[in-house]
Design an enzyme around this catalytic site. Structure first.
Site, PDB file in Angstrom:
ATOM      1  N   ARG A   1       0.677  -1.073   0.015  1.00  0.00           N
ATOM      2  CA  ARG A   1      -0.031  -0.078   0.005  1.00  0.00           C
ATOM      3  C   ARG A   1       0.770   1.289   0.091  1.00  0.00           C
ATOM      4  NH1 ARG A   1      -5.495   0.850   1.115  1.00  0.00           N
ATOM      5  NH2 ARG A   1      -5.812   2.806   2.220  1.00  0.00           N
TER       6      ARG A   1
ATOM      7  N   ARG B   1      16.442 -27.800   5.129  1.00  0.00           N
ATOM      8  CA  ARG B   1      16.083 -26.706   6.095  1.00  0.00           C
ATOM      9  C   ARG B   1      17.102 -25.762   6.541  1.00  0.00           C
ATOM     10  NH1 ARG B   1      10.905 -27.099   6.623  1.00  0.00           N
ATOM     11  NH2 ARG B   1      10.960 -26.388   8.637  1.00  0.00           N
ATOM     12  N   HIS B   2      17.746 -25.337   5.528  1.00  0.00           N
ATOM     13  CA  HIS B   2      18.788 -24.291   5.854  1.00  0.00           C
ATOM     14  C   HIS B   2      18.873 -23.143   4.327  1.00  0.00           C
ATOM     15  CE1 HIS B   2      22.932 -22.574   6.451  1.00  0.00           C
ATOM     16  NE2 HIS B   2      22.904 -23.446   7.421  1.00  0.00           N
ATOM     17  N   ASP B   3      18.533 -22.221   4.612  1.00  0.00           N
ATOM     18  CA  ASP B   3      18.289 -21.224   3.450  1.00  0.00           C
ATOM     19  C   ASP B   3      19.664 -20.911   2.776  1.00  0.00           C
ATOM     20  OD1 ASP B   3      19.286 -19.799   5.674  1.00  0.00           O
ATOM     21  OD2 ASP B   3      18.265 -18.023   5.292  1.00  0.00           O
TER      22      ASP B   3
ATOM     23  N   HIS C   1       1.716  24.806  26.693  1.00  0.00           N
ATOM     24  CA  HIS C   1       0.432  23.937  27.436  1.00  0.00           C
ATOM     25  C   HIS C   1      -0.698  23.909  26.472  1.00  0.00           C
ATOM     26  CE1 HIS C   1       3.251  24.471  30.834  1.00  0.00           C
ATOM     27  NE2 HIS C   1       3.304  25.680  30.539  1.00  0.00           N
TER      28      HIS C   1
ATOM     29  N   SER D   1     -15.012  12.383   5.311  1.00  0.00           N
ATOM     30  CA  SER D   1     -15.598  11.569   5.894  1.00  0.00           C
ATOM     31  C   SER D   1     -16.995  11.049   5.073  1.00  0.00           C
ATOM     32  CB  SER D   1     -16.248  12.262   7.185  1.00  0.00           C
ATOM     33  OG  SER D   1     -17.244  11.670   8.258  1.00  0.00           O
TER      34      SER D   1
ATOM     35  N   ARG E   1      26.972 -16.486  19.515  1.00  0.00           N
ATOM     36  CA  ARG E   1      25.511 -16.374  18.805  1.00  0.00           C
ATOM     37  C   ARG E   1      24.695 -17.298  19.248  1.00  0.00           C
ATOM     38  NH1 ARG E   1      23.565 -17.284  12.953  1.00  0.00           N
ATOM     39  NH2 ARG E   1      22.140 -15.751  13.825  1.00  0.00           N
TER      40      ARG E   1
ATOM     41  N   ARG F   1      14.486 -10.344  10.557  1.00  0.00           N
ATOM     42  CA  ARG F   1      13.877 -10.378   9.103  1.00  0.00           C
ATOM     43  C   ARG F   1      12.657  -9.287   9.254  1.00  0.00           C
ATOM     44  NH1 ARG F   1      14.601 -15.455   6.081  1.00  0.00           N
ATOM     45  NH2 ARG F   1      15.678 -16.724   7.165  1.00  0.00           N
TER      46      ARG F   1
END
Length: 486
Positions: free
Chosen positions: A22, A87-89, A161, A291, A331, A340
């Site tokens: 968007r 299972r490992h990018d 104020h 509106s 780590r 991400r």
């Protein structure tokens, strides 16, 4: 021919982040795209191979050329299938790259750990994200500076104020906004310039794998780190890392973006309040609807959008704060999924609110008659001290004058507060024979410009000495007006 329609229907059946679908600019959306990410991975593998070859490892020109020819030839479907299986990018993309580079397959990712491509790519994307934001911020400052210069002398009622206070000018108030944004410009530049490359550090940051590849030659390992860092466009790499670069870096990055969000929230809140007062309004399109129920309304929807998204931006800094605090030893992987989301969303959100604020600042509408009327309502009370001083100079007694003004001002206040009438204090002064010595001076004593102090001079000096010089590096990127898609 049916496939695109089906793809569109499938997209409408899944959640898509509105930050991309968007609002965000194509450039920032691309910066955090899969294509940019995985294309950068391949370039990092190429930089590593080129540097390793230059330092004597058995890598051929043919292997390098094969990698160069396939940097953007990414089979995303194959990579997804590989990741589902492995299972490992990173390894999924190593295999996918190797598939189209069979001759180079043996040397892709040589000596590296996953964070070589993962963290270094993140740092490149963060740097490039700042490079996209900075010209946008400069454009906003430039537009507001033009506005401040135009209205530097126009008196306006000040507020403390959110109660009537001494007069300022429309331009001086705008300079308060500009000063905050100039601080943000400096902070973003500093955060970008402080970024270093993770470089070539190995599995736990000790460079052990590369020391083994170069048979214990420390100088070559250091030169490898320097060469790859330079190829990636960085002047420096972090001297020490664990498997990842310190996640405190992410805190610094998101902190300056959160601070930018706070600035824009304040600016757009001011604009919303001024719109309620009918003094200043953001642009309103010819066919825009304020509106669905009240057709007369002109809601400040752009400023409201900025405030809404700025709140999201300000909260995102909590993610890296908490992540950095729980990175055990060299780590843990509980940072990955979080990063991400928060890193991309912070830059996307900052990009959106800057584009929106630029649009607002290019079309701000000022209503001088409303501003003048509000001054007339409040200025008589503010002028009482000037009236007392003038009467004393004309030979009057200060205490007697003070009492006369106290009574008349209370009567005028009752008309305003209890009867809903206009402030008639000056009319009462004119009608009182006591003040006849200064009746001819009343007009000059009530000149609004005499109540704005040095506001016009402050605007001119601030714009000349601080604002315009800060924008010089971005002169070629000032561009034209921006139109919002939604």
């Amino acid at each position: 021919m049916a496939a695109p329609a089906q793809d569109e229907e499938d997209a409408l059946s899944r959640y898509r982040s509105p930050l991309v679908s968007r609002y965000a600019s194509p450039d920032m959306a691309y910066n955090f795209s899969e294509r940019k990410k995985f294309g950068t991975w391949r370039r990092l593998w190429l930089y590593l191979a080129q540097a390793e070859k230059s330092l004597g490892l058995p890598i051929t020109d043919e292997q390098i050329k094969e990698m160069e020819a396939n940097l953007d030839n990414i089979d995303f479907k194959m990579a997804a299938e590989e990741e589902k299986k492995l299972r490992h990018d990173v390894m999924a993309h190593v295999h996918t790259f190797a598939h189209c580079c069979p001759k180079a397959a043996a040397i892709i990712h040589l000596g590296a750990t996953s964070c070589y491509v993962g963290d270094n790519t993140d740092l490149i994307v963060l740097r490039d994200g700042f490079n996209l934001l900075l010209p946008k911020l400069a454009r906003v400052i430039s537009r507001l500076a033009d506005f401040a210069e135009k209205y530097a002398d126009m008196p306006a009622l000040g507020f403390t104020h959110y109660q009537p206070a001494q007069l300022t000018t429309v331009g001086k108030r705008c300079c308060l906004w500009i000063q905050d944004l100039c601080m943000d410009l400096q902070s973003l530049e500093r955060a970008r310039d402080d970024l270093r490359f993770r470089g070539v550090k190995g599995t736990t940051g000790t460079q052990a794998s590369f020391l083994q590849l170069f048979e214990g030659d420390h100088n070559k390992v250091e030169e490898l780190d320097r060469l790859v860092t330079a190829k990636a466009g960085f002047k420096r790499a972090y001297m020490v890392t664990g498997q990842t670069y310190s996640r405190k870096v992410d805190i610094g990055v998101l902190s300056v973006l959160a601070s930018l969000g706070a600035s824009i929230h304040k600016i757009c809140t001011d604009i919303r309040l001024l719109a309620n007062l009918k003094e200043i309004e953001e642009p309103f399109e010819k066919e825009q609807i304020g509106s669905s129920a009240m057709p007369y309304k002109r809601n400040p929807m752009r400023s409201e959008r900025c405030c809404s998204l700025a709140r999201h931006l300000m909260t995102l800094v909590m993610d890296p704060l908490q992540t950095a605090s729980v990175q055990w030893f060299e780590r843990t992987l509980d940072d990955s999924a979080n990063r991400r989301v928060c890193l991309a969303e912070a830059f996307l959100t900052a990009d959106i609110i800057l584009s929106t604020l630029q649009n607002i600042s290019e079309g701000l509408v000022v209503y001088p008659k409303v501003i003048e009327r509000r001054i007339r309502q409040e200025l008589p009370f503010m002028a009482t001290e000037n009236i007392i001083m003038a009467m004393v100079k004309a030979g009057g007694n200060r205490q007697d004058c003070h009492e006369k003004i106290r009574v008349l001002s209370q009567q005028a206040a009752a008309v305003v507060k209890q009867e809903g009438g206009d402030n008639d204090f000056i009319a009462r002064v004119r009608a009182d024979p006591y003040f006849s010595p200064i009746h001819k001076q009343l007009e000059s004593l009530l000149d609004p410009s005499s109540f704005t102090g040095r506001a016009p001079q402050q605007v001119a000096k601030f714009l000349k000495e601080e604002v315009r010089p800060a924008l010089i590096p971005y002169q070629s990127q000032m561009g034209g007006k921006i139109e919002l898609a939604l």
